[in-house]
Design an enzyme around this catalytic site. Structure first.
Site, PDB file in Angstrom:
ATOM      1  N   PRO A 244       0.787  -1.240   0.000  1.00  0.00           N
ATOM      2  CA  PRO A 244       0.000   0.000   0.000  1.00  0.00           C
ATOM      3  C   PRO A 244       0.817   1.287   0.000  1.00  0.00           C
ATOM      4  O   PRO A 244       0.818   2.059   0.967  1.00  0.00           O
ATOM      5  CB  PRO A 244      -0.826  -0.135   1.287  1.00  0.00           C
ATOM      6  CG  PRO A 244       0.060  -0.916   2.199  1.00  0.00           C
ATOM      7  CD  PRO A 244       0.787  -1.904   1.311  1.00  0.00           C
ATOM      8  N   CYS A 245       1.484   1.550  -1.103  1.00  0.00           N
ATOM      9  CA  CYS A 245       2.244   2.797  -1.214  1.00  0.00           C
ATOM     10  C   CYS A 245       1.315   4.005  -1.216  1.00  0.00           C
ATOM     11  O   CYS A 245       1.759   5.128  -0.948  1.00  0.00           O
ATOM     12  CB  CYS A 245       3.123   2.782  -2.456  1.00  0.00           C
ATOM     13  SG  CYS A 245       2.259   2.478  -3.999  1.00  0.00           S
TER      14      CYS A 245
END
Length: 278
Positions: A244-245
């Site tokens: 989850p950047c």
């Protein structure tokens, strides 16, 4: 994703952008609907069906004030992760295992890899998912499917490609649904440097509905002066959403850029914040 679903998501993204740009004047429902060329009633139904809340309520979840409050919770979130505690909202993150490619696989540009890929529907748009025999190697939003495939092939220019789904793709799709509770293990087979892999693993520790910063990630991996390098590694993340950047923002509370469209990042943050708060 059907053509209509894709159109709906693009309208939602456009509406979110309008809300962000004009939040100081508190636009009316009619103004927002007009901006995306829809009637008030139709827009309200479409937005609420997707987000689970009204456009005005959604705005508070994509505000700088809310983002700053989430950043204050990052230490608590990290402690929760380290203690092995979890909630159903982030169950899938604990079932993702990263395996880095061997030095030979890394250097030979995929010469001996067979990569299966296909396109799939997701809450935030059409996605391309690709896998090797060892795990999922690539997930990207595919607003333009041809360009998305070219980007994949550039990562592994010597690999052999077949457009075909498999069980690994199915497991990834389950985890890509933030509301899915029965998640199977997702194995990732990633091409990255040791530093990149360390950063990507750190991203997995950011719970759904929480946010972190580049500096916090740098400190977490034991290199507090490497914020810029962390940013580069995050920008090279090959696995959209599952790594989850999109949960990493600037210290100021501004969401910043996103390789798959900043408005998509905003939509993700707002959707996750709302659904973990209710």
């Amino acid at each position: 994703m059907t053509i209509q679903q894709e159109v709906d998501f693009q309208r939602i993204a456009k509406a979110i952008h309008f809300l962000q740009e004009n939040f100081k004047i508190q636009p009316t429902l009619g103004q927002i609907a007009s901006h995306v060329y829809m009637s008030e009633a139709h827009f309200q139904r479409m937005f609420t069906a997707w987000a689970g809340t009204s456009p005005k309520k959604f705005l508070q979840y994509v505000s700088i004030t809310h983002a700053k409050s989430l950043l204050q919770e990052s230490t608590i979130a990290e402690t929760t992760f380290q203690l092995g505690l979890s909630s159903s909202s982030r169950l899938h993150e604990l079932f993702i295992n990263i395996e880095g490619m061997t030095p030979a696989e890394y250097k030979n540009e995929g010469a001996n890899l067979i990569i299966l890929y296909d396109y799939y529907e997701s809450l935030f748009g059409t996605m391309l998912i690709a896998s090797t025999t060892k795990g999922v190697c690539h997930i990207a939003y595919a607003d333009n499917q041809a360009q998305a495939l070219v980007s994949l092939q550039q990562r592994f220019p010597k690999a052999t490609y077949f457009q075909q789904g498999n069980g690994m793709h199915d497991s990834a799709l389950q985890a890509l649904n933030p509301q899915h509770k029965d998640i199977r293990e997702v194995k990732l087979h990633l091409k990255g440097t040791a530093f990149q892999l360390k950063v990507w693993e750190a991203l997995l520790k950011i719970p759904m509905g929480n946010l972190s910063t580049y500096g916090a990630i740098a400190s977490q991996i034991g290199n507090p002066k490497a914020s810029r390098a962390v940013g580069t590694a995050i920008g090279s993340n090959p696995i959209a959403y599952l790594i989850p950047c999109h949960r990493v923002i600037q210290n100021s509370g501004m969401f910043g850029g996103y390789r798959w469209d900043p408005m998509r990042k905003t939509a993700m943050i707002g959707w996750e914040s709302f659904h973990t708060a209710v």
